[in-house]
Write an enzyme that holds these catalytic residues in place. Structure first.
Site, PDB file in Angstrom:
ATOM      1  N   LYS A   8      45.361  32.998  30.568  1.00 26.01           N
ATOM      2  CA  LYS A   8      44.223  32.664  31.434  1.00 26.01           C
ATOM      3  C   LYS A   8      42.969  32.635  30.561  1.00 26.01           C
ATOM      4  CE  LYS A   8      42.270  36.932  31.419  1.00 26.01           C
ATOM      5  NZ  LYS A   8      41.017  37.177  30.641  1.00 26.01           N
ATOM      6  N   ASP A 132      43.884  43.375  34.722  1.00 23.72           N
ATOM      7  CA  ASP A 132      43.958  41.971  35.137  1.00 23.72           C
ATOM      8  C   ASP A 132      45.383  41.484  35.392  1.00 23.72           C
ATOM      9  OD1 ASP A 132      44.716  41.989  32.509  1.00 23.72           O
ATOM     10  OD2 ASP A 132      43.301  40.471  31.829  1.00 23.72           O
TER      11      ASP A 132
END
Length: 269
Positions: A8, A132
């Site tokens: 990401k 995350d």
């Protein structure tokens, strides 16, 4: 079962405040990109772990994929498995590769053994493994806040745009990155700012880590400048790591421009 954990990027990253538990509250947009590891989980008579590709530091028995298996095994009767991870996403690069591996391990174990673990419980497991990790359970563009483990869907219209990620091989730990940051409330709502055209993000959509890390590692700022020189509509450092990305309106091949570094490029989904 074979899965492909993806990286990401962070589009904007505001370090808002330090929490009583020692972590920091942030505001950021997490966006999945196509740079991927390969993770295979198969049943076997005795538990084993095998890593290939980029060397992963630390004890194999404490790898985040192993911890994901052990976490689920506390509540579900899992047989022994072989975990084989081919590591391609750079480490300490701000791309969330380790977190993606953990989240995909949770999803793969759930599917492989038909555990029927609810989406919310998968999120709970992921949050216990890393700040995350939870993002990669849904794995869609999201506005993330809290420690980076709370999120809401966001539509910022990047599908079809081209992205180039450049990693110069500098490993930046989270501790090192946060050491130079002074938390402060952001002056604007990132969700609203990201509604602007990408070409207007420069100077407005910021990563708070850049100020100190660019001073310490001037090469990172040079890469960012080169991406703009090559026509990027927007360029930034991702997360707290050393990867710099550029978003382009059209396909761009910059492998030769950045031939000394690791480069991934492709269309955003």
């Amino acid at each position: 079962m074979l899965v492909f954990p993806n990286a990401k990027i962070n589009i904007g990253l505001n370090i808002v405040e330090k929490r009583p538990d020692g972590f920091h509250n942030i505001e950021s947009c997490f966006y999945p990109v196509g740079w991927k590891d390969a993770l295979e989980i198969t049943t076997i008579t005795a538990f084993s772990v095998e890593f290939d590709g980029i060397a992963i530091p630390g004890d194999q028995s404490d790898n985040i994929c192993v911890r994901a298996y052990k976490l689920i095994a506390e509540e579900y009767p899992l047989p022994p498995v072989k975990i084989h991870l081919l590591k391609a996403i750079p480490i300490g690069a701000g791309l969330g590769g380790g977190s993606a591996d953990a989240a995909f391990a949770i999803k793969a174990l759930n599917d492989l053994f038909e555990l029927e673990i609810s989406f919310e419980k998968q999120l709970s497991y992921a949050r216990r493994l890393g700040s995350d990790c939870a993002f990669f359970i849904l794995n869609q563009p999201a506005y993330c806040f809290g420690k980076g483990d709370q999120f809401e869907r966001i539509d910022i219209g990047l599908a079809g745009k081209w992205i180039v990620l450049v990693n110069p091989g500098i490993h930046i730990s989270t501790i090192e990155a946060y050491a130079g940051v002074v938390p402060k409330p952001s002056g604007s709502d990132l969700r609203e700012v990201l509604r602007l055209p990408v070409s207007e993000w420069n100077g407005i959509v910021k990563n708070d880590f850049e100020a100190t890390l660019f001073e310490k590692y001037p090469l990172l700022e040079e890469i960012k400048a080169e991406l703009y020189k090559q026509g990027a509509a927007y360029a930034s450092m991702s997360g707290s790591g050393s990867t710099i990305f550029g978003i382009f309106d059209q396909e761009k091949d910059l492998v030769e421009v950045f031939e000394r570094y690791k480069v991934w490029q492709g269309a955003l989904q």
